[in-house]
Write an enzyme that holds these catalytic residues in place. Structure first.
Site: not given
Ligand code: NAD
Ligand code: WQD
Length: 342
Positions: A31, A33, A36, A124, A148, A152, A178, A199, A298
């Protein structure tokens, strides 16, 4: 197996590290960082009860990846590293394409050089874009509505062509919905820096008093109660889904695209209610205008994960909120004791 977890100190990667270690695998965390902190490593070691390997580095550094994967005799890679803030991606697409797409190409080149061909990718539900139908199944059209989601989808296209070019590749492309919640210890969880955009971590900060109230973005959607509905999945269920995917790939080559969701949408107000149940008090909310770019509702068709991986998300919304609240309390008490000791 020795498994490289890029983004391993991040929210989802760190929870995967626990599940993999507890299944007897060696997780090697890699990582840069940027989103994180290194203290996640010590917290993980407290949870799993043994040392865990962490290497600081950027996935765009192909040479470093080759050296790390060779030295640690890596058998498979789970690729969590990536930037994930939708708003930021729209404002700065080049940053997201450089990090998420170029970074993945760099990683795949390093793997190819070492003949490591088992790969799990964090995709995602954002790749689906505007719903043509719901629930989203894996055959739903992919038309992301932000940069974004485009990054993906671009990686998914690269993985499709890579799998076509070489049947030895074993690839799972997991489309998360989510992810929320935290490990039961409260040592790791979703702890964004600054004001949370999502959220659940926002609700946790309102419950702890560090934020005044939750703005509910829109109450006139065509949903059960007018507020947005999403498919929230416990991060530990998600981690177990990755374990199931890894086991599946042991005997299956090619590219496998799978939704990881519960198939059960919950509204913002339902999340607030569940969080209030965890905290044991009412939480202050204010209704606000819709947030740009938000979809009304969704959620996943989660059948393929069950059929292919033998996995379903089992934890409830109440459990998600209870674990998120427990994590918030542990963090608050730790930061309180650290300020008192200084
Ligand atoms: P996060 O930001 O907590 O974790 C991502 C980690 O990757 C971080 O620790 C960051 O420091 C590291 N990082 C970023 N760019 C880097 C690079 N170039 N080289 C090395 N390390 C790097 O996010 P997360 O929520 O744990 O998400 C992990 C993966 O899942 C991401 O790819 C994200 O797009 C995907 N994802 C997350 C969600 C969500 O809602 N959290 C939903 C769908 C997909
Ligand atoms: C959830 C619901 C908001 C905050 C995002 C990214 C998606 C994925 C998951 C990476 C929605 C509502 C939120 C607040 C609110 N990440 N809300 N007040 O937007 O569904 O998805 O995270 O892949 O790509 O778009 O998640 O938690 O932001 O919102 O009312 O302060 O909560 O409108 O309906 P979202 P979210």
């Amino acid at each position: 197996m020795n498994i490289l977890l890029t983004g391993g100190t991040g929210y989802i990667g760190s929870h995967n590290a626990v599940v993999l270690a507890q299944a007897g695998h060696e997780a090697i965390l890699f990582d840069n960082l940027c989103n994180s902190s290194k203290d996640v490593v010590q917290r993980l070691e407290k949870i799993i009860g043994k040392p865990i390997t962490f290497i600081e580095g950027d996935v765009r550094n192909t040479e470093l990846l080759v050296e790390v994967m060779r030295n640690h005799q890596v058998d498979a890679v789970i690729h969590f590293a990536g930037l994930k803030a939708v708003g930021e991606s729209v404002a700065n697409p080049l940053l997201y394409f450089a990090n998420n797409v170029q970074g993945t190409i760099s990683l795949l080149l390093a793997m190819q050089q070492l003949e490591i061909k088992t790969f799990i990718f964090s995709s995602s539900a954002t790749v689906y874009g505007e719903p043509v139908y719901l629930p989203y199944d894996e055959a739903h059209p992919t038309n992301p509505i932000n940069a974004y989601g485009d990054t993906k989808l671009q990686v998914e296209i690269i993985l499709r062509d890579l799998a076509k070019s070489d049947p030895q590749w074993k690839i799972a492309c997991l489309r998360y919905f989510n992810p929320v919640g935290a490990h039961e210890s409260g040592f790791i969880g979703d702890d964004p820096s600054g004001i949370p955009g999502n959220l659940m971590p926002y609700l946790a900060r309102v419950a702890s008093g560090s934020l005044q109230y939750l703005s509910v973005f829109g109450k006139d959607y065509e949903t059960r109660d007018g507020t947005g509905e999403r498919d929230y999945i416990h991060v530990m269920d998600l981690a177990e889904g990755h374990m199931a995917a890894l086991d599946f790939l042991a005997n299956n080559s090619g590219l496998h695209v799978v939704n990881l969701g519960t198939g059960k949408p919950a509204s913002v107000l339902e999340c607030v209610k569940a969080f209030e149940g965890a905290v044991g008090k009412n939480l202050p909310i204010q209704f606000a205008p819709r947030r740009d770019g938000d979809l009304p509702i969704y959620f996943a068709k989660a059948d393929l994960a069950k059929e292919k991986l033998g996995w379903i998300a089992a934890r409830t919304l109440d459990e998600m909120c209870a674990s998120a609240w427990h994590f918030q309390q542990v963090q608050s008490s730790q930061s309180k004791s650290s300020t008192e000791s200084t």
